[in-house]
Design a protein around this motif. Structure first.
Motif, PDB file in Angstrom:
ATOM      1  N   GLU A  14       0.874  -1.170   0.004  1.00 27.73           N
ATOM      2  CA  GLU A  14      -0.004   0.010  -0.024  1.00 27.73           C
ATOM      3  C   GLU A  14       0.892   1.266   0.011  1.00 27.73           C
ATOM      4  O   GLU A  14       1.780   1.228   0.482  1.00 27.73           O
ATOM      5  N   LEU A  15       0.359   2.354  -0.720  1.00 27.12           N
ATOM      6  CA  LEU A  15       1.116   3.423  -0.811  1.00 27.12           C
ATOM      7  C   LEU A  15       1.119   4.055   0.540  1.00 27.12           C
ATOM      8  O   LEU A  15       0.045   4.657   1.010  1.00 27.12           O
ATOM      9  N   MET A  16       2.289   4.738   0.988  1.00 26.48           N
ATOM     10  CA  MET A  16       2.403   5.397   2.332  1.00 26.48           C
ATOM     11  C   MET A  16       3.094   6.685   1.806  1.00 26.48           C
ATOM     12  O   MET A  16       3.934   6.701   0.915  1.00 26.48           O
ATOM     13  N   GLN A  17       2.361   7.973   2.617  1.00 29.70           N
ATOM     14  CA  GLN A  17       2.905   9.077   2.427  1.00 29.70           C
ATOM     15  C   GLN A  17       2.971  10.158   3.358  1.00 29.70           C
ATOM     16  O   GLN A  17       2.178  10.036   4.243  1.00 29.70           O
ATOM     17  N   GLY A  18       4.041  11.007   3.353  1.00 26.73           N
ATOM     18  CA  GLY A  18       3.899  12.141   4.835  1.00 26.73           C
ATOM     19  C   GLY A  18       5.082  12.763   4.671  1.00 26.73           C
ATOM     20  O   GLY A  18       5.640  13.077   3.566  1.00 26.73           O
ATOM     21  N   VAL A  19       5.392  13.261   5.879  1.00 22.43           N
ATOM     22  CA  VAL A  19       6.623  14.263   5.983  1.00 22.43           C
ATOM     23  C   VAL A  19       7.491  13.729   7.377  1.00 22.43           C
ATOM     24  O   VAL A  19       6.982  13.494   8.327  1.00 22.43           O
ATOM     25  N   LEU A  20       8.907  13.651   7.087  1.00 21.95           N
ATOM     26  CA  LEU A  20       9.676  13.198   8.169  1.00 21.95           C
ATOM     27  C   LEU A  20      10.716  14.183   8.405  1.00 21.95           C
ATOM     28  O   LEU A  20      11.226  15.147   7.469  1.00 21.95           O
ATOM     29  N   GLU A  21      11.235  14.306   9.555  1.00 21.70           N
ATOM     30  CA  GLU A  21      12.411  15.312   9.896  1.00 21.70           C
ATOM     31  C   GLU A  21      13.620  14.401   9.900  1.00 21.70           C
ATOM     32  O   GLU A  21      13.470  13.567  10.708  1.00 21.70           O
ATOM     33  N   GLY A  22      14.739  14.874   9.275  1.00 20.44           N
ATOM     34  CA  GLY A  22      15.927  14.290   9.198  1.00 20.44           C
ATOM     35  C   GLY A  22      17.154  14.917   8.863  1.00 20.44           C
ATOM     36  O   GLY A  22      16.743  16.154   8.327  1.00 20.44           O
ATOM     37  N   ALA A  23      18.190  14.510   9.188  1.00 20.47           N
ATOM     38  CA  ALA A  23      19.364  15.251   8.748  1.00 20.47           C
ATOM     39  C   ALA A  23      19.554  15.331   7.304  1.00 20.47           C
ATOM     40  O   ALA A  23      20.063  16.264   6.627  1.00 20.47           O
ATOM     41  N   LEU A  32      12.450   5.126   7.255  1.00 15.87           N
ATOM     42  CA  LEU A  32      11.379   4.359   6.737  1.00 15.87           C
ATOM     43  C   LEU A  32      11.634   2.802   6.533  1.00 15.87           C
ATOM     44  O   LEU A  32      10.752   2.051   6.982  1.00 15.87           O
ATOM     45  N   PHE A  33      12.872   2.462   6.402  1.00 17.49           N
ATOM     46  CA  PHE A  33      13.242   1.026   6.243  1.00 17.49           C
ATOM     47  C   PHE A  33      12.737   0.351   7.621  1.00 17.49           C
ATOM     48  O   PHE A  33      12.429  -0.920   7.979  1.00 17.49           O
ATOM     49  N   GLY A  34      13.396   1.499   8.640  1.00 20.30           N
ATOM     50  CA  GLY A  34      12.854   0.882  10.036  1.00 20.30           C
ATOM     51  C   GLY A  34      11.742   0.699  10.508  1.00 20.30           C
ATOM     52  O   GLY A  34      11.167  -0.071  11.360  1.00 20.30           O
ATOM     53  N   THR A  35      10.566   1.240   9.721  1.00 19.46           N
ATOM     54  CA  THR A  35       9.182   1.005   9.901  1.00 19.46           C
ATOM     55  C   THR A  35       8.499   0.110   9.267  1.00 19.46           C
ATOM     56  O   THR A  35       7.363   0.033   9.016  1.00 19.46           O
ATOM     57  N   GLY A  36       9.235  -0.317   8.078  1.00 24.18           N
ATOM     58  CA  GLY A  36       8.775  -1.310   7.283  1.00 24.18           C
ATOM     59  C   GLY A  36       8.063  -0.803   6.051  1.00 24.18           C
ATOM     60  O   GLY A  36       7.285  -1.427   5.147  1.00 24.18           O
ATOM     61  N   VAL A  37       8.816   0.509   5.682  1.00 23.96           N
ATOM     62  CA  VAL A  37       8.287   1.097   4.425  1.00 23.96           C
ATOM     63  C   VAL A  37       9.342   1.365   3.522  1.00 23.96           C
ATOM     64  O   VAL A  37      10.511   1.679   4.078  1.00 23.96           O
ATOM     65  N   THR A  38       9.326   0.808   2.142  1.00 20.95           N
ATOM     66  CA  THR A  38      10.262   0.991   1.343  1.00 20.95           C
ATOM     67  C   THR A  38       9.846   2.282   0.399  1.00 20.95           C
ATOM     68  O   THR A  38       8.777   2.624  -0.076  1.00 20.95           O
ATOM     69  N   GLY A  91       2.881  -0.492  14.987  1.00 25.34           N
ATOM     70  CA  GLY A  91       1.558  -0.364  15.754  1.00 25.34           C
ATOM     71  C   GLY A  91       0.872   0.752  15.224  1.00 25.34           C
ATOM     72  O   GLY A  91      -0.257   0.740  15.069  1.00 25.34           O
ATOM     73  N   LEU A  92       1.605   1.941  15.411  1.00 27.00           N
ATOM     74  CA  LEU A  92       1.091   3.327  15.070  1.00 27.00           C
ATOM     75  C   LEU A  92       0.758   3.333  13.516  1.00 27.00           C
ATOM     76  O   LEU A  92      -0.097   3.981  13.159  1.00 27.00           O
ATOM     77  N   ALA A  93       1.656   2.771  12.773  1.00 26.66           N
ATOM     78  CA  ALA A  93       1.440   2.579  11.216  1.00 26.66           C
ATOM     79  C   ALA A  93       0.175   1.772  11.098  1.00 26.66           C
ATOM     80  O   ALA A  93      -0.633   2.240  10.301  1.00 26.66           O
ATOM     81  N   GLY A  94       0.008   0.718  11.650  1.00 22.60           N
ATOM     82  CA  GLY A  94      -1.107  -0.223  11.524  1.00 22.60           C
ATOM     83  C   GLY A  94      -2.487   0.665  11.984  1.00 22.60           C
ATOM     84  O   GLY A  94      -3.352   0.461  11.248  1.00 22.60           O
ATOM     85  N   LEU A  95      -2.369   1.282  12.974  1.00 19.75           N
ATOM     86  CA  LEU A  95      -3.473   1.857  13.574  1.00 19.75           C
ATOM     87  C   LEU A  95      -3.838   3.193  12.539  1.00 19.75           C
ATOM     88  O   LEU A  95      -5.175   3.514  12.299  1.00 19.75           O
ATOM     89  N   LEU A 115       8.141  10.581  16.422  1.00 21.15           N
ATOM     90  CA  LEU A 115       9.016   9.394  17.247  1.00 21.15           C
ATOM     91  C   LEU A 115       9.996   9.147  16.244  1.00 21.15           C
ATOM     92  O   LEU A 115      11.329   8.916  16.750  1.00 21.15           O
ATOM     93  N   ASP A 116       9.977   9.342  14.867  1.00 20.05           N
ATOM     94  CA  ASP A 116      11.052   9.068  13.995  1.00 20.05           C
ATOM     95  C   ASP A 116      12.067  10.148  14.143  1.00 20.05           C
ATOM     96  O   ASP A 116      13.264   9.907  13.922  1.00 20.05           O
ATOM     97  N   ALA A 117      11.632  11.396  14.617  1.00 22.42           N
ATOM     98  CA  ALA A 117      12.437  12.428  14.822  1.00 22.42           C
ATOM     99  C   ALA A 117      13.400  12.388  16.013  1.00 22.42           C
ATOM    100  O   ALA A 117      14.038  13.079  16.444  1.00 22.42           O
ATOM    101  N   GLY A 118      12.907  11.418  16.905  1.00 24.73           N
ATOM    102  CA  GLY A 118      13.669  11.164  18.166  1.00 24.73           C
ATOM    103  C   GLY A 118      12.857  11.308  19.395  1.00 24.73           C
ATOM    104  O   GLY A 118      13.514  11.560  20.713  1.00 24.73           O
ATOM    105  N   ARG A 119      11.722  12.026  19.384  1.00 29.78           N
ATOM    106  CA  ARG A 119      11.049  12.539  20.487  1.00 29.78           C
ATOM    107  C   ARG A 119      10.353  11.163  21.253  1.00 29.78           C
ATOM    108  O   ARG A 119      10.135  10.246  20.448  1.00 29.78           O
ATOM    109  N   GLU A 120      10.091  11.455  22.504  1.00 28.95           N
ATOM    110  CA  GLU A 120       9.426  10.459  23.170  1.00 28.95           C
ATOM    111  C   GLU A 120       7.864  10.545  22.797  1.00 28.95           C
ATOM    112  O   GLU A 120       7.381  11.646  22.532  1.00 28.95           O
ATOM    113  N   LEU A 121       7.193   9.459  23.334  1.00 31.91           N
ATOM    114  CA  LEU A 121       5.738   9.623  22.809  1.00 31.91           C
ATOM    115  C   LEU A 121       5.015  10.444  23.649  1.00 31.91           C
ATOM    116  O   LEU A 121       4.171  11.013  22.983  1.00 31.91           O
TER     117      LEU A 121
END
Length: 410
Positions: A14-23, A32-38, A91-95, A115-121
């Motif tokens: 399934e197609l996933m899209q969004g915005v992430l913060e990174g270097a 993305l690979f860490g969350t199971g998204v290619t 789990g958050l991705a599935g929800l 969470l991807d950006a390193g913040r706590e929940l």
């Protein structure tokens, strides 16, 4: 760090899209690979959250709000996933994919990005105060610190269910008397504006002195018809002024204190609020929150400013080294039976269990008050309706009876 818009496919294609913060784009790809998204496409963007800036004005106005039911179901689902050993990101991705409320799906997406950006929940949830209140955030924070996050989510699910059930029962009990009062007001307006003027025209043809009650009804009707714009303006100004007054700290404090003194509804509001306080306090203590911090958090989540102030005074007393029983006695919001239970719980070290008992006791009392609410209000409504019908009957039919009696004599 910059933000990157991405498109990718999950394990189901399934197609996933969004915005992430990174270097850089590579760091985003690793996330993305860490969350199971290619990842398929990653590009630099100035948007800080996905899906919000490109929405039209109409979409933003008609967007469904996040309800307490959404948060309650989320708490139960995330508990089940964490208990089963599913990583929180997966789990958050599935929800997010299965969320029926698109607004809450956006919140879940932002939680993943944070969470991807390193913040706590808890820090990620703090960005959405419209969904997660101070009590919810404090409990999640405690779960993170103690490593019992799944247990905290289960308790939050039970807490929200209790809170929603309490509010729903109060609204259900107030629905009938509210409907009757509104119907009475509408009936009085119809009688004054349309019914009495018709009889007034008939009374003019009698050329007789009208009884006092009839003259009073006619005068009230004429005054209402001629001055209704002022009535409407005054009612609107009073409503707006009341809203602005209750929006101030002092105004809300005075109004919330007045609500507790209302003849019938006051004790229901008081007991329902104290039931939620006891349940929240017990949950905080059982989850490992220090008593001072627990009182502070519970005070912030109270929906009555006066009771919140009293709970804050309890917190200040505990900070000074006073016992919970002493501070609860000085707060003057608990019954002697509840104070006795607090004292026993404090001495035995089972304050959380006793607070649960107090919550259940208040809940039973609220349930009884709600069941008997109609029987308490009905006599007042019946008396008011009887007086209104009597005034209308005397004012309208007395002249007719007088004319009939005069005609029989002649």
């Amino acid at each position: 760090m910059p933000f990157f818009a991405y498109k990718g496919r999950n394990a189901r294609g399934e197609l996933m899209q969004g915005v992430l913060e990174g270097a850089d784009s590579g760091a985003v790809a690793d996330q993305l690979f860490g969350t199971g998204v290619t990842p398929i496409e990653i590009s630099l963007t100035t948007r800080k959250s996905a899906g919000g800036a490109d929405d039209s004005l109409w979409q933003r106005l008609t967007r469904k709000r996040v309800t307490s039911l959404d948060v309650q179901l989320f708490s139960r689902q995330i508990y089940t996933l964490l208990k089963s050993g599913v990583p929180i990101m997966r789990g958050l991705a599935g929800l997010q994919e299965s969320a029926t409320n698109k607004s809450f799906a956006r919140v879940l997406q932002d939680l993943r990005e944070s969470l991807d950006a390193g913040r706590e929940l808890s820090a990620a949830m703090r960005r959405h105060p419209e969904c997660f209140n101070a009590f919810y955030l404090a409990m999640v924070r405690v779960g993170e610190m103690t490593g019992r996050l799944e247990e905290v989510f289960l308790r939050l699910f039970d807490h929200i269910e209790f809170d929603r059930d309490m509010r729903a029962r109060v609204k259900t009990a107030l629905r009938y008397p509210s409907f009757v009062i509104i119907a009475m007001i509408v009936a009085m307006a119809v009688v004054n504006i349309w019914v009495i003027p018709q009889f007034q025209n008939m009374f003019k043809t009698l050329h007789a002195e009208l009884p006092f009650m009839t003259r009073m009804l006619i005068g009230t009707s004429e005054f209402t018809k001629s001055q209704w714009p002022w009535f409407a303006t005054l009612a609107l100004a009073a409503f707006v002024g009341f809203r602005k007054w209750t929006a101030t700290v002092n105004g809300r404090l005075r109004w919330d204190r007045t609500k507790l003194r209302l003849p019938i509804a006051g004790k229901i509001v008081h007991k329902a609020t104290m039931a939620r306080f006891a349940r929240s306090f017990a949950l905080s203590i059982r989850s490992g929150v220090p008593i001072v911090q627990a009182l502070s958090v519970v005070a912030q989540t109270s929906d009555n400013a006066y009771l919140s102030m009293r709970i804050e005074q309890m917190r200040e007393g505990v900070e000074r080294g006073e016992s919970i029983l002493r501070t609860a006695t000085n707060a003057d919001v608990f019954t002697p039976v509840v104070l006795q239970m607090i004292g026993v719980g404090e001495e035995s070290g089972s304050l959380d269990d006793l607070m649960d008992e107090i919550a259940m006791m208040y809940e039973r009392e609220v349930d009884y008050e709600l069941k008997t609410l109609s029987s308490q209000i009905e006599p007042i409504l019946i008396v008011f309706l009887g007086v209104m019908v009597l005034v209308l009957a005397l004012g309208i039919f007395l002249p007719i009876w007088d004319v009939g009696a005069a005609a029989l004599r002649h």
